[in-house]
Every structure is written in structure tokens, then in C-alpha cells.
Design a protein around this motif. Structure first.
Motif, PDB file in Angstrom:
ATOM      1  N   SER A   9     118.686  17.170 -20.921  1.00  0.00           N
ATOM      2  CA  SER A   9     119.597  16.169 -20.183  1.00  0.00           C
ATOM      3  C   SER A   9     119.106  14.734 -20.834  1.00  0.00           C
ATOM      4  O   SER A   9     119.919  14.044 -21.115  1.00  0.00           O
ATOM      5  N   PRO A  30     134.425   7.380 -11.309  1.00  0.00           N
ATOM      6  CA  PRO A  30     134.068   8.663 -11.716  1.00  0.00           C
ATOM      7  C   PRO A  30     135.010   9.287 -12.863  1.00  0.00           C
ATOM      8  O   PRO A  30     134.598  10.320 -13.531  1.00  0.00           O
ATOM      9  N   MET A  33     132.515   9.019 -15.829  1.00  0.00           N
ATOM     10  CA  MET A  33     131.692  10.158 -15.974  1.00  0.00           C
ATOM     11  C   MET A  33     132.332  11.548 -16.283  1.00  0.00           C
ATOM     12  O   MET A  33     131.618  12.270 -16.992  1.00  0.00           O
ATOM     13  N   GLU A  34     133.606  11.584 -15.936  1.00  0.00           N
ATOM     14  CA  GLU A  34     133.943  12.770 -16.412  1.00  0.00           C
ATOM     15  C   GLU A  34     134.382  12.735 -17.927  1.00  0.00           C
ATOM     16  O   GLU A  34     134.210  13.829 -18.527  1.00  0.00           O
ATOM     17  N   ALA A  37     131.103  13.473 -19.388  1.00  0.00           N
ATOM     18  CA  ALA A  37     130.852  14.932 -19.322  1.00  0.00           C
ATOM     19  C   ALA A  37     131.753  15.798 -20.374  1.00  0.00           C
ATOM     20  O   ALA A  37     131.057  16.825 -21.159  1.00  0.00           O
ATOM     21  N   TYR A  41     130.136  18.159 -23.226  1.00  0.00           N
ATOM     22  CA  TYR A  41     130.749  19.600 -23.525  1.00  0.00           C
ATOM     23  C   TYR A  41     131.112  19.694 -25.059  1.00  0.00           C
ATOM     24  O   TYR A  41     130.981  20.783 -25.502  1.00  0.00           O
ATOM     25  N   SER A  65     133.736  22.577 -16.806  1.00  0.00           N
ATOM     26  CA  SER A  65     133.167  22.473 -15.394  1.00  0.00           C
ATOM     27  C   SER A  65     131.830  22.324 -15.097  1.00  0.00           C
ATOM     28  O   SER A  65     131.182  22.060 -14.128  1.00  0.00           O
ATOM     29  N   CYS A  66     131.015  23.030 -16.121  1.00  0.00           N
ATOM     30  CA  CYS A  66     129.406  23.135 -15.964  1.00  0.00           C
ATOM     31  C   CYS A  66     128.669  21.971 -16.312  1.00  0.00           C
ATOM     32  O   CYS A  66     127.458  21.815 -16.209  1.00  0.00           O
ATOM     33  N   GLU A  68     128.259  17.902 -15.825  1.00  0.00           N
ATOM     34  CA  GLU A  68     128.115  16.876 -14.827  1.00  0.00           C
ATOM     35  C   GLU A  68     127.085  15.679 -15.416  1.00  0.00           C
ATOM     36  O   GLU A  68     126.213  16.070 -15.795  1.00  0.00           O
ATOM     37  N   GLN A  70     125.566  11.997 -14.416  1.00  0.00           N
ATOM     38  CA  GLN A  70     125.544  10.960 -13.419  1.00  0.00           C
ATOM     39  C   GLN A  70     124.747   9.535 -14.098  1.00  0.00           C
ATOM     40  O   GLN A  70     123.916   9.952 -14.674  1.00  0.00           O
TER      41      GLN A  70
END
Length: 96
Positions: A9, A30, A33-34, A37, A41, A65-66, A68, A70
Motif C-alpha cells: 500500500s 469518489p 479515487m476510483e 484505484a 489495478y 473491484s478488489c 480501493e 483512500q
């Protein structure tokens, strides 16, 4: 396992920061952040399993989807990656 996850991380958050992917100002949403992510990925999906000739994406060890992301503060992000080993007793899970 937690130590490896924390190191991963931290490393990925630095990659995002160094690549200029972190944004300044109050426009953090959000959606941003997506996007971060998805960037993470894209970095990890092509990693090859140490025991097989397939990528982690092909083996469904990781999925979009795994991942995330923040925001911790303006320069730091927490990246959480949940993965599914190919077998429950996978001895190489810490390497992945």
C-alpha cells in the motif's frame, strides 16, 4: 501478511504521488479515487503468478473491484488490495 499488505500500500501510494496522479485542491471526489484505484489495478494486473505462466488478472487473483484507494492527506493515499490466492493454502501468497 499484514506487513506485506502495508508495504504494498505504501509503495503504490508513492507510485501514484510520483507519477503526478495525486491532485491538489478541493476537487477530490469518489470518482477520482476510483480512477486512482483503476491506475493501481492496471499496475498489478499484469504481475505473473510465480508458479504459473498466467497473470494475476487471468487467474482472477485480483479484479478491478478488489482495489480501493483512500486519501490520507494531500500527498498520501492508502491503497487496499484484496486478493484471492489460487488455492486456500497458497505458500506464495506473501510474494503476490
Amino acid at each position: 501478511m499484514e506487513r506485506m499488505s502495508g508495504l504494498l500500500s505504501w509503495t503504490l501510494s508513492r507510485v501514484l504521488w510520483l507519477s503526478g496522479f495525486s491532485e491538489q485542491g478541493a476537487a477530490r471526489q469518489p470518482r477520482i479515487m476510483e480512477e486512482k484505484a483503476l491506475e493501481v489495478y492496471d499496475l498489478i494486473r499484469t504481475i505473473r503468478d510465480p508458479e504459473k505462466p498466467n497473470t494475476l488478472e487471468e487467474l482472477e487473483v485480483v479484479t478491478e473491484s478488489c482495489v480501493e484507494v483512500q486519501e490520507i492527506n494531500e500527498e498520501d493515499y492508502l491503497v487496499i488490495i484484496k486478493f484471492t490466492p489460487t488455492v486456500p493454502h497458497c505458500s506464495l501468497a506473501t510474494l503476490i
